[in-house]
Design a protein around this motif. Structure first.
Motif, PDB file in Angstrom:
ATOM      1  N   LEU A   1      33.386 -25.686  70.549  1.00  0.00           N
ATOM      2  CA  LEU A   1      33.717 -25.709  71.971  1.00  0.00           C
ATOM      3  C   LEU A   1      34.034 -27.129  72.423  1.00  0.00           C
ATOM      4  CD1 LEU A   1      33.824 -23.755  74.425  1.00  0.00           C
ATOM      5  CD2 LEU A   1      31.515 -24.545  74.984  1.00  0.00           C
ATOM      6  N   LEU A   2      35.169 -27.278  73.099  1.00  0.00           N
ATOM      7  CA  LEU A   2      35.551 -28.545  73.713  1.00  0.00           C
ATOM      8  C   LEU A   2      35.449 -28.390  75.224  1.00  0.00           C
ATOM      9  CD1 LEU A   2      36.819 -31.372  73.970  1.00  0.00           C
ATOM     10  CD2 LEU A   2      39.068 -30.306  73.628  1.00  0.00           C
ATOM     11  N   ILE A   3      34.596 -29.203  75.840  1.00  0.00           N
ATOM     12  CA  ILE A   3      34.434 -29.169  77.289  1.00  0.00           C
ATOM     13  C   ILE A   3      35.258 -30.306  77.897  1.00  0.00           C
ATOM     14  CG2 ILE A   3      32.805 -29.386  79.196  1.00  0.00           C
ATOM     15  CD1 ILE A   3      30.675 -28.199  77.402  1.00  0.00           C
ATOM     16  N   LEU A   4      36.151 -29.956  78.788  1.00  0.00           N
ATOM     17  CA  LEU A   4      37.025 -30.930  79.440  1.00  0.00           C
ATOM     18  C   LEU A   4      36.430 -31.289  80.794  1.00  0.00           C
ATOM     19  CD1 LEU A   4      40.399 -29.180  78.573  1.00  0.00           C
ATOM     20  CD2 LEU A   4      39.472 -31.238  77.487  1.00  0.00           C
ATOM     21  N   THR A   5      35.869 -32.488  80.898  1.00  0.00           N
ATOM     22  CA  THR A   5      35.187 -32.893  82.126  1.00  0.00           C
ATOM     23  C   THR A   5      36.142 -32.984  83.303  1.00  0.00           C
ATOM     24  OG1 THR A   5      35.457 -35.222  81.511  1.00  0.00           O
ATOM     25  CG2 THR A   5      33.412 -34.147  80.869  1.00  0.00           C
ATOM     26  N   SER A   6      37.413 -33.226  83.030  1.00  0.00           N
ATOM     27  CA  SER A   6      38.411 -33.304  84.096  1.00  0.00           C
ATOM     28  C   SER A   6      39.311 -32.074  84.100  1.00  0.00           C
ATOM     29  CB  SER A   6      39.276 -34.562  83.920  1.00  0.00           C
ATOM     30  OG  SER A   6      39.888 -34.552  82.632  1.00  0.00           O
ATOM     31  N   GLY A   7      38.838 -31.009  83.450  1.00  0.00           N
ATOM     32  CA  GLY A   7      39.619 -29.786  83.374  1.00  0.00           C
ATOM     33  C   GLY A   7      39.639 -29.036  84.700  1.00  0.00           C
ATOM     34  N   PRO A   8      40.374 -27.950  84.761  1.00  0.00           N
ATOM     35  CA  PRO A   8      40.490 -27.185  86.011  1.00  0.00           C
ATOM     36  C   PRO A   8      39.142 -26.621  86.451  1.00  0.00           C
ATOM     37  CG  PRO A   8      41.396 -25.950  84.155  1.00  0.00           C
ATOM     38  CD  PRO A   8      41.142 -27.338  83.665  1.00  0.00           C
ATOM     39  N   GLU A   9      38.861 -26.711  87.756  1.00  0.00           N
ATOM     40  CA  GLU A   9      37.613 -26.164  88.278  1.00  0.00           C
ATOM     41  C   GLU A   9      37.592 -24.649  88.168  1.00  0.00           C
ATOM     42  OE1 GLU A   9      36.914 -27.555  92.205  1.00  0.00           O
ATOM     43  OE2 GLU A   9      36.850 -29.694  91.632  1.00  0.00           O
ATOM     44  N   GLU A  10      38.738 -24.040  88.333  1.00  0.00           N
ATOM     45  CA  GLU A  10      38.876 -22.591  88.174  1.00  0.00           C
ATOM     46  C   GLU A  10      39.983 -22.314  87.163  1.00  0.00           C
ATOM     47  OE1 GLU A  10      37.033 -20.275  89.465  1.00  0.00           O
ATOM     48  OE2 GLU A  10      35.810 -21.614  90.698  1.00  0.00           O
ATOM     49  N   PRO A  11      39.804 -21.313  86.303  1.00  0.00           N
ATOM     50  CA  PRO A  11      40.860 -20.978  85.341  1.00  0.00           C
ATOM     51  C   PRO A  11      42.167 -20.612  86.059  1.00  0.00           C
ATOM     52  CG  PRO A  11      38.803 -19.862  84.791  1.00  0.00           C
ATOM     53  CD  PRO A  11      38.617 -20.464  86.153  1.00  0.00           C
ATOM     54  N   PHE A  12      43.280 -20.995  85.448  1.00  0.00           N
ATOM     55  CA  PHE A  12      44.574 -20.592  85.993  1.00  0.00           C
ATOM     56  C   PHE A  12      45.475 -20.152  84.847  1.00  0.00           C
ATOM     57  CE2 PHE A  12      45.069 -25.089  85.052  1.00  0.00           C
ATOM     58  CZ  PHE A  12      46.341 -25.171  84.503  1.00  0.00           C
ATOM     59  N   VAL A  13      46.507 -19.410  85.183  1.00  0.00           N
ATOM     60  CA  VAL A  13      47.376 -18.807  84.167  1.00  0.00           C
ATOM     61  C   VAL A  13      48.804 -19.304  84.334  1.00  0.00           C
ATOM     62  CG1 VAL A  13      48.325 -16.641  83.274  1.00  0.00           C
ATOM     63  CG2 VAL A  13      45.935 -16.736  84.024  1.00  0.00           C
ATOM     64  N   ARG A  14      49.428 -19.602  83.208  1.00  0.00           N
ATOM     65  CA  ARG A  14      50.845 -19.933  83.189  1.00  0.00           C
ATOM     66  C   ARG A  14      51.571 -18.944  82.280  1.00  0.00           C
ATOM     67  NH1 ARG A  14      50.415 -26.427  82.144  1.00  0.00           N
ATOM     68  NH2 ARG A  14      49.966 -27.096  84.278  1.00  0.00           N
ATOM     69  N   ILE A  15      52.803 -18.620  82.650  1.00  0.00           N
ATOM     70  CA  ILE A  15      53.637 -17.757  81.815  1.00  0.00           C
ATOM     71  C   ILE A  15      54.497 -18.653  80.939  1.00  0.00           C
ATOM     72  CG2 ILE A  15      55.346 -15.919  81.777  1.00  0.00           C
ATOM     73  CD1 ILE A  15      52.597 -15.159  82.936  1.00  0.00           C
ATOM     74  N   LEU A  16      54.318 -18.512  79.629  1.00  0.00           N
ATOM     75  CA  LEU A  16      55.032 -19.343  78.671  1.00  0.00           C
ATOM     76  C   LEU A  16      55.861 -18.471  77.736  1.00  0.00           C
ATOM     77  CD1 LEU A  16      52.080 -21.728  77.661  1.00  0.00           C
ATOM     78  CD2 LEU A  16      53.865 -22.156  79.365  1.00  0.00           C
ATOM     79  N   PRO A  17      56.922 -19.000  77.143  1.00  0.00           N
ATOM     80  CA  PRO A  17      57.716 -18.219  76.187  1.00  0.00           C
ATOM     81  C   PRO A  17      56.940 -17.970  74.898  1.00  0.00           C
ATOM     82  CG  PRO A  17      58.476 -20.493  76.252  1.00  0.00           C
ATOM     83  CD  PRO A  17      57.482 -20.354  77.364  1.00  0.00           C
ATOM     84  N   ARG A  18      57.121 -16.813  74.321  1.00  0.00           N
ATOM     85  CA  ARG A  18      56.482 -16.510  73.034  1.00  0.00           C
ATOM     86  C   ARG A  18      57.191 -17.221  71.888  1.00  0.00           C
ATOM     87  NH1 ARG A  18      56.462 -10.515  71.882  1.00  0.00           N
ATOM     88  NH2 ARG A  18      54.673 -10.891  70.495  1.00  0.00           N
ATOM     89  N   HIS A  19      58.397 -17.688  72.134  1.00  0.00           N
ATOM     90  CA  HIS A  19      59.159 -18.480  71.163  1.00  0.00           C
ATOM     91  C   HIS A  19      60.050 -19.418  71.974  1.00  0.00           C
ATOM     92  CE1 HIS A  19      61.788 -19.754  67.987  1.00  0.00           C
ATOM     93  NE2 HIS A  19      61.371 -18.840  67.116  1.00  0.00           N
ATOM     94  N   LYS A  20      59.841 -20.707  71.815  1.00  0.00           N
ATOM     95  CA  LYS A  20      60.535 -21.676  72.666  1.00  0.00           C
ATOM     96  C   LYS A  20      62.049 -21.686  72.478  1.00  0.00           C
ATOM     97  CE  LYS A  20      56.694 -24.944  73.275  1.00  0.00           C
ATOM     98  NZ  LYS A  20      55.662 -24.118  72.629  1.00  0.00           N
ATOM     99  N   LYS A  21      62.535 -21.188  71.328  1.00  0.00           N
ATOM    100  CA  LYS A  21      63.963 -21.244  71.051  1.00  0.00           C
ATOM    101  C   LYS A  21      64.618 -19.862  70.998  1.00  0.00           C
ATOM    102  CE  LYS A  21      63.611 -25.583  68.444  1.00  0.00           C
ATOM    103  NZ  LYS A  21      63.892 -26.259  67.153  1.00  0.00           N
ATOM    104  N   TYR A  22      63.849 -18.813  71.322  1.00  0.00           N
ATOM    105  CA  TYR A  22      64.416 -17.459  71.264  1.00  0.00           C
ATOM    106  C   TYR A  22      63.891 -16.650  72.446  1.00  0.00           C
ATOM    107  CZ  TYR A  22      65.368 -12.706  69.664  1.00  0.00           C
ATOM    108  OH  TYR A  22      65.790 -11.394  69.578  1.00  0.00           O
ATOM    109  N   GLU A  23      64.724 -16.500  73.465  1.00  0.00           N
ATOM    110  CA  GLU A  23      64.313 -15.796  74.674  1.00  0.00           C
ATOM    111  C   GLU A  23      63.971 -14.341  74.416  1.00  0.00           C
ATOM    112  OE1 GLU A  23      67.206 -16.223  77.715  1.00  0.00           O
ATOM    113  OE2 GLU A  23      67.014 -18.405  77.875  1.00  0.00           O
ATOM    114  N   GLY A  24      64.576 -13.774  73.394  1.00  0.00           N
ATOM    115  CA  GLY A  24      64.347 -12.366  73.093  1.00  0.00           C
ATOM    116  C   GLY A  24      62.915 -12.035  72.719  1.00  0.00           C
ATOM    117  N   ALA A  25      62.135 -13.061  72.401  1.00  0.00           N
ATOM    118  CA  ALA A  25      60.731 -12.822  72.037  1.00  0.00           C
ATOM    119  C   ALA A  25      59.872 -12.532  73.262  1.00  0.00           C
ATOM    120  CB  ALA A  25      60.172 -14.032  71.291  1.00  0.00           C
ATOM    121  N   GLY A  26      60.385 -12.802  74.463  1.00  0.00           N
ATOM    122  CA  GLY A  26      59.637 -12.510  75.679  1.00  0.00           C
ATOM    123  C   GLY A  26      58.670 -13.625  76.054  1.00  0.00           C
TER     124      GLY A  26
END
Length: 219
Positions: free
Chosen positions: A31-56
């Motif tokens: 476990l890595l604890i980030l002392t300056s990490g987000p106070e509340e969890p948040f979500v980002r939508i990222l590509p499943r493949h950075k070079k192929y949009e078809g992966a969703g």
């Protein structure tokens, strides 16, 4: 043709198209604890493949408590700056050990740091309940000798263990994997989904696909 060459050709076919996911070994994580990490969890939508949009896309949760591979944690030193993949840099502030075993890490996010200057790019998973159980299965050759000679007793070269299985945790998006779907686990290798998600606590079964360079990571 050698098998390694066939697997190398296969890699060139699947790599441009297969989605990327993240996993850490269940019994070899820290476990890595980030002392300056987000106070509340948040979500980002990222590509499943950075070079192929078809992966969703995939949803990635960012928290102040994240899991790292023990193998990665074991080479870290206090004061070192490393990159958390798909997030940014963090500086290792403390390494806690017990009887010589690393039990916990403490870090501080340094998102303004350059990812180009860090030597280590680490995969990670958020410490959340939604992580899925995985069974990573690797297969080996039946015969341990590359080429049997005429006078060889083949029985002496039978591999006593041709199937290796390792428990792991994966990102929640892997619940949507379909049977037969091919993915890459970041920094681990390529896998084919043999048994998709059915219910919690029943692992998704992934079969390792050799890439022509090394044995499957499961051991």
């Amino acid at each position: 043709m050698e098998w390694d060459k066939l697997w190398t050709i296969n890699k060139k076919i699947i790599d441009p198209l297969c989605a990327r996911h993240t996993a850490v070994l269940k019994d070899q994580r820290v476990l890595l604890i980030l002392t300056s990490g987000p106070e509340e969890p948040f979500v980002r939508i990222l590509p499943r493949h950075k070079k192929y949009e078809g992966a969703g896309n995939k949803a990635t949760t960012f928290t102040s408590r994240i899991w790292l591979e023990y193998a990665d944690a074991s080479v870290l030193i206090t004061g070192q700056e490393v990159t958390l993949m798909d997030w940014g840099n963090t500086i290792i502030k403390e390494i806690k050990t017990e009887n010589g075993v690393i039990t916990q890490l403490v870090g501080e996010l340094h998102l303004e740091g350059s990812v180009k200057l860090t030597k280590l790019k680490l995969t990670w998973l958020p410490d959340i309940e939604d992580l899925v159980s995985l069974s990573l299965v690797g297969f080996d050759f039946v015969i341990t000798k590359k080429k049997l000679e005429k006078d060889d007793d083949f029985v002496k070269f039978i591999n006593p263990c041709t199937r290796r299985e390792t428990s792991a945790l994966g990102d929640p998006n892997m619940r949507n994997l379909k049977q037969g779907e091919i993915i890459q686990l970041e920094r681990k290798g390529y896998y084919r989904c043999d048994v998709p998600f059915i219910r919690p606590f029943k692992p998704i079964v992934l079969f390792a696909i050799p890439d022509g360079r090394q044995q499957p990571p499961a051991n």
